[in-house]
Design a protein around this motif. Structure first.
Motif, PDB file in Angstrom:
ATOM      1  N   ARG A 141       0.845  -1.192   0.000  1.00  0.00           N
ATOM      2  CA  ARG A 141       0.000   0.000   0.000  1.00  0.00           C
ATOM      3  C   ARG A 141       0.885   1.248   0.000  1.00  0.00           C
ATOM      4  NH1 ARG A 141      -5.330   0.281   3.771  1.00  0.00           N
ATOM      5  NH2 ARG A 141      -6.454   1.893   2.607  1.00  0.00           N
ATOM      6  N   SER A 144       3.034   3.061   3.084  1.00  0.00           N
ATOM      7  CA  SER A 144       3.117   2.057   4.134  1.00  0.00           C
ATOM      8  C   SER A 144       4.283   1.114   3.847  1.00  0.00           C
ATOM      9  CB  SER A 144       1.813   1.246   4.234  1.00  0.00           C
ATOM     10  OG  SER A 144       1.978   0.140   5.102  1.00  0.00           O
ATOM     11  N   ASP A 147       2.076  -2.858   4.944  1.00  0.00           N
ATOM     12  CA  ASP A 147       0.778  -3.338   4.465  1.00  0.00           C
ATOM     13  C   ASP A 147       0.930  -3.960   3.075  1.00  0.00           C
ATOM     14  OD1 ASP A 147      -0.177  -2.272   6.768  1.00  0.00           O
ATOM     15  OD2 ASP A 147      -1.369  -0.684   5.840  1.00  0.00           O
ATOM     16  N   PHE A 159      -5.102  -9.148   2.706  1.00  0.00           N
ATOM     17  CA  PHE A 159      -4.224  -8.130   3.281  1.00  0.00           C
ATOM     18  C   PHE A 159      -3.468  -8.727   4.452  1.00  0.00           C
ATOM     19  CE2 PHE A 159      -4.154  -5.405   7.112  1.00  0.00           C
ATOM     20  CZ  PHE A 159      -3.062  -4.615   6.784  1.00  0.00           C
ATOM     21  N   PHE A 185      -2.497  -0.396  -6.380  1.00  0.00           N
ATOM     22  CA  PHE A 185      -3.063   0.792  -5.752  1.00  0.00           C
ATOM     23  C   PHE A 185      -2.867   2.028  -6.618  1.00  0.00           C
ATOM     24  CE2 PHE A 185      -2.887  -1.638  -1.788  1.00  0.00           C
ATOM     25  CZ  PHE A 185      -4.063  -1.215  -1.169  1.00  0.00           C
ATOM     26  N   ASN A 190      -4.516   6.050  -1.815  1.00  0.00           N
ATOM     27  CA  ASN A 190      -4.173   4.692  -1.384  1.00  0.00           C
ATOM     28  C   ASN A 190      -5.363   3.912  -0.815  1.00  0.00           C
ATOM     29  OD1 ASN A 190      -4.494   5.845   1.127  1.00  0.00           O
ATOM     30  ND2 ASN A 190      -2.491   5.240   1.911  1.00  0.00           N
ATOM     31  N   ASN A 191      -6.577   4.431  -1.037  1.00  0.00           N
ATOM     32  CA  ASN A 191      -7.778   3.655  -0.727  1.00  0.00           C
ATOM     33  C   ASN A 191      -8.356   2.984  -1.971  1.00  0.00           C
ATOM     34  OD1 ASN A 191      -8.176   4.213   2.149  1.00  0.00           O
ATOM     35  ND2 ASN A 191      -8.457   6.332   1.483  1.00  0.00           N
ATOM     36  N   LEU A 193      -8.016   0.468  -4.916  1.00  0.00           N
ATOM     37  CA  LEU A 193      -7.280  -0.720  -5.336  1.00  0.00           C
ATOM     38  C   LEU A 193      -7.949  -1.291  -6.579  1.00  0.00           C
ATOM     39  CD1 LEU A 193      -5.061  -2.854  -4.665  1.00  0.00           C
ATOM     40  CD2 LEU A 193      -6.845  -4.103  -3.412  1.00  0.00           C
TER      41      LEU A 193
END
Length: 302
Positions: A141, A144, A147, A159, A185, A190-191, A193
């Motif tokens: 992600r 991060s 993640d 995940f 992503f 980054n929300n 996908l």
């Protein structure tokens, strides 16, 4: 739909079979590194050189920088078929194998192994047995270091926090268990996908804040083999480039108000003429797109 006739080959080189990715590092000396998968995972050094016969023409060159996996050295009993760099620490690499195992690599530590090709070998940090079937894709992600999202033949996207390798969470599951073969992503959000499934002609987009079901689909005429989000800081913010088996490269705007439900009209479209295995946007210059085809690696200019 706008056809981008300016999309032209800038250079091509030797074959890269299967999956390949550029290093997302912001350090210039690392930005031209490409990783490819197969029986061994190899990091290539990529560069453009002027043609001796034509100063305005460019040729591409690939040389092996490092072999990331060496089966007899690390007892990895199955080929790697997917790989991803960590954006926050580009010396951290994750690879996924045919037998459902994830390998984490430290690229700051290399070793020479007698009887091999003589190229440096990366250090294996961890080997995680996640599932029994193929890991077709994995992605860290953005923003991060820990993640990691995994797409596989079992039709799921999982995940996991690599600091807790014995735990994972299910993010998405195909109702008919169709394999999920690609996942990535949005570098600008980054929300978001995106993913694609085997034998399908569309790319789906999840918003991890809202739902476990896609909210947008980008549909092509032929099966989608590859897609890639535009790089961070690009003028093409939140755009996706797709490559399909009929050799068509398309660019879609996911930020458009029309990008909900099923979209069949890309912002730009071009016929390359060869079936596409993989595609990516250059991290240093969003005016260039790289594609891997049956005939090798090509650079295209928008």
């Amino acid at each position: 739909m706008k056809d981008f006739d300016a999309l032209i080959p800038v250079g091509s080189s030797k074959k890269i079979r299967g999956y390949f990715r550029f290093n997302p590092s912001e350090q210039r000396d690392e930005q031209n590194l490409i990783i490819s998968t197969g029986s061994d995972v190899i990091i290539w050094k990529y560069g453009l050189t002027e043609s001796p016969s034509n100063a305005s023409a460019a040729n591409s060159e690939l040389s092996v920088r490092c072999e990331v996996s060496f089966a007899s050295l690390h007892q990895i009993d199955s080929p790697s078929i997917s790989a991803c760099w960590n954006r926050e620490d580009t010396n951290l690499l994750a690879t996924g194998s045919v037998n459902g195992k994830i390998s984490l690599w430290d690229l700051t530590k290399t070793e020479e192994v007698s009887g091999t090709s003589g190229k440096p070998k990366a250090d294996l940090m961890a080997l995680i047995a996640l599932q029994k079937r193929e890991i077709y894709d994995l992605t860290f992600r953005p923003r991060s270091k820990s993640d990691l999202f995994i797409a596989g033949r079992d039709g799921t996207i999982k995940f996991m926090d690599i600091r807790k390798p014995d735990q994972f969470h299910l993010c998405f599951k195909q109702s008919d268990n169709t394999p999920v073969v690609k996942a990535a992503f949005n570098e600008h959000n980054n929300n978001q996908l995106a993913f694609s499934t085997s034998e399908s002609n569309f790319v789906s987009v999840l918003d991890l804040r809202w739902s476990s079901q896609p909210y947008a689909y980008f549909q092509t005429e032929a099966r989608v083999n590859a897609f890639h989000w535009s790089p961070k800081g690009s003028a093409f913010a939140s755009h996706i480039a797709t490559g399909s088996v009929d050799g068509v490269v398309s660019i879609w705007d996911s930020s458009s108000p029309l990008a909900t439900g099923v979209s069949m009209y890309p912002a730009m479209n071009c016929k390359v003429g060869k079936g596409i295995w993989d595609i990516l946007w250059f991290p240093t210059d969003p005016n260039f797109v790289g594609i891997a085809t049956e005939y090798g690696f090509q650079i295209l200019q928008i």
